[in-house]
Design an enzyme around this catalytic site. Structure first.
Site, short mmCIF file in Angstrom:
data_model
loop_
_atom_site.label_atom_id
_atom_site.label_comp_id
_atom_site.label_asym_id
_atom_site.label_seq_id
_atom_site.Cartn_x
_atom_site.Cartn_y
_atom_site.Cartn_z
N SER A 1 0.84 -1.20 0.00
CA SER A 1 0.00 0.00 0.00
C SER A 1 0.87 1.25 0.00
CB SER A 1 -0.91 0.03 1.23
OG SER A 1 -1.65 1.23 1.24
N VAL B 1 7.33 2.31 4.12
CA VAL B 1 8.28 1.63 3.24
C VAL B 1 7.82 1.70 1.78
CG1 VAL B 1 9.48 -0.54 2.72
CG2 VAL B 1 9.12 0.13 5.10
N CYS B 2 6.53 1.53 1.55
CA CYS B 2 6.00 1.62 0.18
C CYS B 2 6.18 3.04 -0.36
CB CYS B 2 4.53 1.23 0.15
SG CYS B 2 4.21 -0.45 0.70
N ASP B 3 5.94 4.02 0.48
CA ASP B 3 6.15 5.42 0.13
C ASP B 3 7.61 5.63 -0.28
OD1 ASP B 3 7.18 8.19 1.02
OD2 ASP B 3 5.03 8.53 1.09
#
Length: 168
Positions: free
Chosen positions: A57, A62-64
């Site tokens: 997501s 971490v995805c950001d």
């Protein structure tokens, strides 16, 4: 559909992946996802070398960071960078606007989990994508694969970038 256990953990807990394990040398499987305008997209819609960054997501740290890193690198790479998640296309579009993401193509697998099922990144119990990186050359052959063992950890950015350069 194939179930794979013990391949990854999510927040320290074992997770079940649905779909096959993709390996270097495999022909990249086709998939159908949706872009931020709700248009269907498949592998054939993207020519040349592709770096496929898979995240659970975009609204998580971490995805950001992963998507921002590949957005920065995209300007230097002769490749299309795709970020695929199960986030709704509206959320992806909002996040990209707020984050200034303009070089990565965000795609949503929310409708049928077609990508996750084809690439073995579908987290069965959470209906999210596991964190993974795939590099696909212009002949749609897989030249690099990383299934991140702990989904909440970062991928190996340097190896992925090296693989993109080697695939050109």
């Amino acid at each position: 559909m194939e179930e794979r256990n013990g391949v990854v953990t999510f927040a320290g807990k074992p997770a079940t992946l649905l779909g096959p394990e993709i390996k270097v040398g495999d022909q990249a499987p086709d998939f159908t996802v949706v872009d931020n305008g709700l248009n269907a997209k498949t592998l054939k819609d993207f020519e040349g070398v592709k770096l496929i960054s898979v995240v659970p997501s975009l609204d998580t740290p971490v995805c950001d960071a992963q998507t921002r890193r590949f957005n920065e690198e995209a300007a230097k790479l002769n490749a299309t960078v795709l970020t695929i998640s199960a986030d709704l296309p509206f959320a992806q579009k909002r996040w990209c606007g707020a984050a200034g993401i303009d070089k990565v193509v965000t795609l949503s697998d929310y409708q049928t989990m077609s990508f996750g099922s084809a690439y073995g990144t579908y987290l069965k119990d959470l209906r999210l994508e596991a964190r993974a990186i795939f590099v696909v050359n212009s002949k749609n052959e897989v030249t690099y694969v990383e299934y991140v063992k702990e989904v909440t950890d970062h991928p190996n950015y340097e190896k992925a970038i090296e693989a993109v350069k080697a695939a050109q």
